[in-house]
Scaffold this motif. Structure first.
Motif, PDB file in Angstrom:
ATOM      1  N   THR A  64       0.861  -1.184   0.000  1.00  0.00           N
ATOM      2  CA  THR A  64       0.000   0.000   0.000  1.00  0.00           C
ATOM      3  C   THR A  64       0.887   1.220   0.000  1.00  0.00           C
ATOM      4  N   ILE A  65       0.613   2.132  -0.921  1.00  0.00           N
ATOM      5  CA  ILE A  65       1.475   3.292  -1.108  1.00  0.00           C
ATOM      6  C   ILE A  65       0.587   4.524  -1.286  1.00  0.00           C
ATOM      7  N   SER A  66       0.762   5.491  -0.391  1.00  0.00           N
ATOM      8  CA  SER A  66      -0.078   6.696  -0.343  1.00  0.00           C
ATOM      9  C   SER A  66       0.775   7.884  -0.759  1.00  0.00           C
ATOM     10  N   ALA A  67       0.355   8.561  -1.813  1.00  0.00           N
ATOM     11  CA  ALA A  67       1.127   9.681  -2.341  1.00  0.00           C
ATOM     12  C   ALA A  67       0.317  10.962  -2.257  1.00  0.00           C
ATOM     13  N   HIS A  68       0.910  12.000  -1.694  1.00  0.00           N
ATOM     14  CA  HIS A  68       0.301  13.326  -1.697  1.00  0.00           C
ATOM     15  C   HIS A  68       1.108  14.198  -2.656  1.00  0.00           C
ATOM     16  N   TYR A  69       0.407  14.724  -3.664  1.00  0.00           N
ATOM     17  CA  TYR A  69       1.046  15.499  -4.729  1.00  0.00           C
ATOM     18  C   TYR A  69       1.050  16.968  -4.324  1.00  0.00           C
ATOM     19  N   LEU A  70       2.245  17.543  -4.287  1.00  0.00           N
ATOM     20  CA  LEU A  70       2.418  18.870  -3.700  1.00  0.00           C
ATOM     21  C   LEU A  70       2.526  19.966  -4.750  1.00  0.00           C
ATOM     22  N   THR A  71       3.424  19.792  -5.721  1.00  0.00           N
ATOM     23  CA  THR A  71       3.630  20.781  -6.778  1.00  0.00           C
ATOM     24  C   THR A  71       3.834  20.027  -8.089  1.00  0.00           C
ATOM     25  N   PRO A  72       3.531  20.669  -9.226  1.00  0.00           N
ATOM     26  CA  PRO A  72       3.631  19.941 -10.505  1.00  0.00           C
ATOM     27  C   PRO A  72       5.077  19.613 -10.867  1.00  0.00           C
ATOM     28  N   SER A  73       5.319  18.367 -11.202  1.00  0.00           N
ATOM     29  CA  SER A  73       6.639  17.935 -11.652  1.00  0.00           C
ATOM     30  C   SER A  73       6.843  18.333 -13.113  1.00  0.00           C
ATOM     31  N   VAL A  74       8.102  18.514 -13.487  1.00  0.00           N
ATOM     32  CA  VAL A  74       8.436  18.826 -14.873  1.00  0.00           C
ATOM     33  C   VAL A  74       9.524  17.877 -15.334  1.00  0.00           C
ATOM     34  N   PRO A  75       9.585  17.591 -16.631  1.00  0.00           N
ATOM     35  CA  PRO A  75      10.655  16.716 -17.120  1.00  0.00           C
ATOM     36  C   PRO A  75      12.019  17.282 -16.747  1.00  0.00           C
ATOM     37  N   GLY A  76      12.936  16.376 -16.408  1.00  0.00           N
ATOM     38  CA  GLY A  76      14.279  16.813 -16.034  1.00  0.00           C
ATOM     39  C   GLY A  76      14.757  16.122 -14.779  1.00  0.00           C
ATOM     40  N   THR A 121      -7.560  17.185 -14.230  1.00  0.00           N
ATOM     41  CA  THR A 121      -8.001  16.828 -12.881  1.00  0.00           C
ATOM     42  C   THR A 121      -6.765  16.510 -12.039  1.00  0.00           C
ATOM     43  N   PRO A 122      -6.101  17.531 -11.532  1.00  0.00           N
ATOM     44  CA  PRO A 122      -4.857  17.275 -10.791  1.00  0.00           C
ATOM     45  C   PRO A 122      -5.103  16.439  -9.540  1.00  0.00           C
ATOM     46  N   THR A 123      -4.262  15.444  -9.368  1.00  0.00           N
ATOM     47  CA  THR A 123      -4.370  14.556  -8.220  1.00  0.00           C
ATOM     48  C   THR A 123      -3.887  15.262  -6.957  1.00  0.00           C
ATOM     49  N   VAL A 124      -4.679  15.161  -5.900  1.00  0.00           N
ATOM     50  CA  VAL A 124      -4.249  15.632  -4.585  1.00  0.00           C
ATOM     51  C   VAL A 124      -3.559  14.489  -3.847  1.00  0.00           C
ATOM     52  N   GLU A 125      -4.198  13.345  -3.871  1.00  0.00           N
ATOM     53  CA  GLU A 125      -3.667  12.176  -3.143  1.00  0.00           C
ATOM     54  C   GLU A 125      -4.083  10.923  -3.885  1.00  0.00           C
ATOM     55  N   LEU A 126      -3.187   9.960  -3.941  1.00  0.00           N
ATOM     56  CA  LEU A 126      -3.448   8.693  -4.630  1.00  0.00           C
ATOM     57  C   LEU A 126      -2.893   7.570  -3.780  1.00  0.00           C
ATOM     58  N   THR A 127      -3.756   6.654  -3.376  1.00  0.00           N
ATOM     59  CA  THR A 127      -3.316   5.485  -2.612  1.00  0.00           C
ATOM     60  C   THR A 127      -3.613   4.227  -3.416  1.00  0.00           C
ATOM     61  N   THR A 128      -2.607   3.378  -3.516  1.00  0.00           N
ATOM     62  CA  THR A 128      -2.727   2.158  -4.309  1.00  0.00           C
ATOM     63  C   THR A 128      -2.381   0.949  -3.453  1.00  0.00           C
ATOM     64  N   ALA A 185      -9.021  14.062  -6.395  1.00  0.00           N
ATOM     65  CA  ALA A 185      -8.520  14.996  -7.406  1.00  0.00           C
ATOM     66  C   ALA A 185      -9.388  16.242  -7.418  1.00  0.00           C
ATOM     67  N   ARG A 186      -8.817  17.317  -7.906  1.00  0.00           N
ATOM     68  CA  ARG A 186      -9.601  18.527  -8.110  1.00  0.00           C
ATOM     69  C   ARG A 186     -10.421  18.365  -9.384  1.00  0.00           C
ATOM     70  N   ALA A 187     -11.675  18.734  -9.312  1.00  0.00           N
ATOM     71  CA  ALA A 187     -12.528  18.637 -10.487  1.00  0.00           C
ATOM     72  C   ALA A 187     -12.174  19.755 -11.468  1.00  0.00           C
ATOM     73  N   PRO A 188     -12.256  19.444 -12.763  1.00  0.00           N
ATOM     74  CA  PRO A 188     -12.055  20.510 -13.750  1.00  0.00           C
ATOM     75  C   PRO A 188     -13.152  21.553 -13.591  1.00  0.00           C
ATOM     76  N   ARG A 189     -12.839  22.772 -14.001  1.00  0.00           N
ATOM     77  CA  ARG A 189     -13.833  23.838 -13.860  1.00  0.00           C
ATOM     78  C   ARG A 189     -14.868  23.796 -14.967  1.00  0.00           C
TER      79      ARG A 189
END
Lengths: 284, 284
Positions: free
Chosen positions: B68-80, B226-233, B279-283
């Protein structure tokens, strides 16, 4: 709900608020006392512990309400002193993220970590009021047809059942077969939920609510304890006053583990919380 | 699956393994390179990022597989370039718990945290083989009746769609209405999933799979991200070789947020992973 539970109890006078109180000792460090009043079998209830952590996080972070809180349970908590350490991970405009650990003390005085939590907090009152929920409230019999702890046969649960005195849970007749040795074989548990002293629900008490019913494994014919490995709860709406309806389902019991999905509905028919936990399956 | 995707690709030769590789720099510190090949719209896919974190945790902890892995997404990642810091929280006999952070660098060189994760790892091969799953595999049309990225009209997704070249996703006809401007109005997305180069699934790639289909909000008539706030798998079983079936549902779109529940079934009809995200809903 019993007559007494219909009386309004102010938050400060409630058992739940008293027993989840945390005291700031230093920045990010809170003292707490795990009450023996929320134990079941040999364990302190995981939802009660989550509410304690949730309260410390709410005091530490700039936003008041848990939107999503993920707890990994490390070692069994015991009644007595505890310390909660909270760290702000990120502060945003609408959400802030924090981390918290609940620790107790070994006999030699060293700290032992019981639970570690990641949580994103926001302000439920600041959310838009759009509701496009397609889920329907669970089918639960009327309260007066449901079974409370003092009704009918006493289920054979070994050890403490102190928590049952603090909760007013009325289980749907369709999910109480386990109590008379005739489990349904379905991985479901449903019922009405209230705090026995009549304190109304709020986002913090929802963290207790999602983990307060008997485990679905009882209805699968498995006795014994289902220790939680991880429990993630989404609080989606401030609950209206009055009794809550809780529906828990398990669809995947395999490899010695099972998931429990809980949803909590308030008296205004809003889906106020959703949770999922991974737990170890009982052996028997 | 296309003919090419039926060829077996060794793990080391796969795009997924190459792009989720991590290099130990110091104890608990791993260097990584976020590939632009896993971007969609303006974002690096959250499941791909989770797999990177999952790989670092698997190398650091004494147990190999994410249970079980719980991830909280804080800021958008970028390639690199990115760095992953891993900490062992607790080591047990059957489970160990770790924490990991993925960080990138701001223009002034300071670290910015992208994602924080708590995870409990075990050994899937050591689990007993009891299966009492009551869930049934999702009803998905046969692969040759489903729609891939190169079939039919191209949906109007702005920005990058690089990830679609690395995945072999075939959506059920019942959940592709959004692509032709006729969303079903149901919060569901279902389809077959494979890696385009034919690499077979494993516990790490399941972390990508749970977040790889188009968002259910498309079928609710909402465009946009729909940016993810938290994802648990939860990974419940080592997947058998061959295509996976993924079913995602949303039941509670309210207050500007929605949940997405995913389940993943393997070619042997085992429920191999379950996930839930907020996730945040699209506007729009």
């Amino acid at each position: 709900m019993s007559t007494s539970s219909m009386e309004t109890v102010s938050a400060s006078a409630s058992e739940f608020d008293r027993d989840t109180a945390v005291t700031l000792r230093a920045p990010g460090v809170y003292d707490a006392e795990l009450s023996a009043g929320w134990t079941i079998i040999h364990a302190v209830n995981g939802g009660y512990l989550l509410a304690l952590l949730g309260r410390a996080l709410g005091q530490h972070l700039p936003h008041p309400d848990p939107f999503t809180i993920s707890a990994h349970y490390l070692t069994p908590s015991v009644p007595g002193p505890a310390v909660i350490r909270v760290e702000t991970v990120r502060t945003g405009r609408t959400l802030s993220t924090g981390q918290a650990s609940l620790l107790q003390y070994a006999e030699d005085g060293t700290e032992v970590e019981r639970i570690r939590v990641l949580a994103s907090y926001g302000d439920l009152d600041a959310l838009p009021d759009d509701v496009r929920t397609t889920a329907a409230p669970p089918a639960i019999a009327p309260i007066d047809q449901c079974f409370g702890a003092s009704d009918g046969p006493t289920p054979a649960i070994p050890g403490s059942s102190a928590i049952t005195e603090r909760l007013d849970i009325r289980l749907d007749p369709a999910t109480v077969g386990w109590a008379i040795g005739a489990p349904s074989g379905k991985g479901a548990m449903r019922g009405w939920f209230g705090l026995a002293d009549g304190r109304d629900p709020d986002p913090l008490s929802l963290l207790l609510t999602v983990d307060a019913l008997p485990p679905t494994s009882f209805e699968l014919g498995l006795k014994g304890w289902t220790p939680t490995v991880e429990l993630t709860t989404h609080v989606r709406c401030r609950p209206a006053p009055g009794p809550l309806r809780v529906s828990i389902t398990t669809r995947n019991l395999a490899g010695g583990f099972l998931e429990e999905d809980a949803e909590v509905w308030d008296s205004a028919d809003r889906l106020v919380a959703q949770s999922r936990q991974l737990a170890r399956a009982p052996r028997g």
